[in-house]
Design an enzyme around this catalytic site. Structure first.
Site, PDB file in Angstrom:
ATOM      1  N   ARG A 158       2.685 -42.115  34.021  1.00 36.67           N
ATOM      2  CA  ARG A 158       2.144 -42.540  32.721  1.00 36.67           C
ATOM      3  C   ARG A 158       2.004 -41.359  31.776  1.00 36.67           C
ATOM      4  O   ARG A 158       1.984 -41.512  30.562  1.00 36.67           O
ATOM      5  CB  ARG A 158       0.782 -43.199  32.913  1.00 36.67           C
ATOM      6  N   ARG A 212       4.348 -40.937  41.485  1.00 37.08           N
ATOM      7  CA  ARG A 212       3.109 -41.721  41.459  1.00 37.08           C
ATOM      8  C   ARG A 212       2.939 -42.283  40.047  1.00 37.08           C
ATOM      9  O   ARG A 212       3.113 -41.571  39.059  1.00 37.08           O
ATOM     10  CB  ARG A 212       1.932 -40.848  41.878  1.00 37.08           C
ATOM     11  N   GLN A 236       4.667 -39.485  46.811  1.00 40.49           N
ATOM     12  CA  GLN A 236       4.332 -40.284  47.988  1.00 40.49           C
ATOM     13  C   GLN A 236       5.589 -40.541  48.808  1.00 40.49           C
ATOM     14  O   GLN A 236       6.691 -40.600  48.258  1.00 40.49           O
ATOM     15  CB  GLN A 236       3.671 -41.593  47.597  1.00 40.49           C
ATOM     16  N   LEU A 285      11.310 -31.080  45.184  1.00 43.93           N
ATOM     17  CA  LEU A 285      11.025 -32.027  44.110  1.00 43.93           C
ATOM     18  C   LEU A 285      11.719 -31.560  42.830  1.00 43.93           C
ATOM     19  O   LEU A 285      11.558 -30.407  42.427  1.00 43.93           O
ATOM     20  CB  LEU A 285       9.506 -32.104  43.880  1.00 43.93           C
ATOM     21  N   GLU A 286      12.477 -32.450  42.239  1.00 44.87           N
ATOM     22  CA  GLU A 286      13.120 -32.132  40.957  1.00 44.87           C
ATOM     23  C   GLU A 286      12.201 -32.690  39.875  1.00 44.87           C
ATOM     24  O   GLU A 286      12.201 -33.886  39.609  1.00 44.87           O
ATOM     25  CB  GLU A 286      14.510 -32.763  40.879  1.00 44.87           C
TER      26      GLU A 286
END
Lengths: 194, 99
Positions: free
Chosen positions: A126, A121, A169, A148-149
């Site tokens: 950011r 995301r 997402q 998830l890495e």
């Protein structure tokens, strides 16, 4: 073709996309579905920790031969639970790699002609948080939670609260044709081919 | 999943614990004497009980069958998640399948 929120909702209703638990309205975007972080986070043991297990004076040299390694065994031996804070959250320091898993379980039945891509995301990016590396495709026929890495590229420690924020997402795409293989239908009712 | 789900084809495999608590590591004998290993979700596995740490038990993995070659006795199947040694599509002995 990327599915819109209306198409994703319809696909879930028609069981062309299976997801558990069912997503809340806030998880839908115009062309994606947000997923949350599951309850477990793992990290790979640092070399220094492995060296501590060696007798005094022995230095461990660890080189993983990617052509020969039994990957599942290695990951199980070298992964350990990430330290959890007293409030149940995880703090990912700058420059730290961790393996997470989505809270949601997903299945993309082959007959649905749907594949997906897991993406990060932009808001989290950011701050430097990457949630996958090099392998975003969720193939048609996939069933499971998505691993998830995760890596914190930013300068600040990031607190990760399982199930409390959208960590990634899923973008769903329609396949042109059903993938090959319809043996299930052909052999329906048959106990075995033996 | 502990109950046998007869609506999908399954393949005989060895099952042990995975990295995450909701995962299982599965072992399937593949074509050419190789062993295929993969980490899959617990819901993709039919197991008589949850394997204890370090334990390997007999179970069945839900798969999609792409093709069966009755002449060679081999079947091409899609695993629910990719194997480490290859991708999701592997060639196995058709005798391991329950359709």
């Amino acid at each position: 073709m990327i599915l819109s929120d209306r198409e994703i909702r319809a696909a879930i209703k028609q069981r062309h996309i299976l997801i558990d638990p069912q997503p809340a309205e806030e998880q839908y975007n115009t062309s994606a579905l947000d997923l949350s972080l599951g309850e477990e986070l793992l990290e790979l043991r640092p070399l220094e920790e492995l060296q501590q297990a060696e007798p005094a004076g022995v230095e461990r040299t660890l080189i993983i031969d990617l052509a020969k390694v039994r990957m599942a065994g290695l990951l199980q031996a070298y992964a350990k639970p990430f330290t959890r804070e007293s409030d149940g959250s995880f703090v990912l320091p700058p420059g730290k790699f961790a393996l997470g898993i989505t809270h949601e379980w997903i299945e993309l039945p082959r007959r649905s002609k749907i594949a997906a891509r897991v993406e990060g995301r932009s808001t989290l990016a950011r701050l430097g948080l990457a949630i996958h590396m090099t392998a975003p495709t969720i193939h048609a026929g996939f069933a499971g939670r998505i691993v998830l890495e995760m890596y914190n590229f930013g300068p600040y420690p990031l607190r990760l609260r399982p199930r409390e924020f959208a960590v990634c997402q899923l973008i769903f795409e329609r396949l042109g044709r059903v993938p090959s293989g319809q043996i299930k239908t052909t052999y329906k009712g048959q106990k075995s081919i033996r | 999943m502990s109950k046998k789900d007869k609506t999908v084809p399954t393949i005989a495999c060895k099952v042990s614990r995975g990295m995450f608590s909701t995962e299982r590591e599965i072992f399937i004998p593949a074509d050419g004497g190789r062993e295929i290993t993969a980490l899959v979700d617990e819901r993709s596995v039919i197991e008589p009980k949850q394997p204890a740490p370090g334990e390997s038990i007999n179970g069945r993995l839900k798969v999609s069958v792409v093709e069966i070659d009755k002449k060679s006795g081999l079947a091409l199947v899609d695993l629910p998640q990719p194997a480490f040694e290859v991708g999701s599509r592997v060639k196995v002995s058709a005798k391991l399948l329950d359709l």
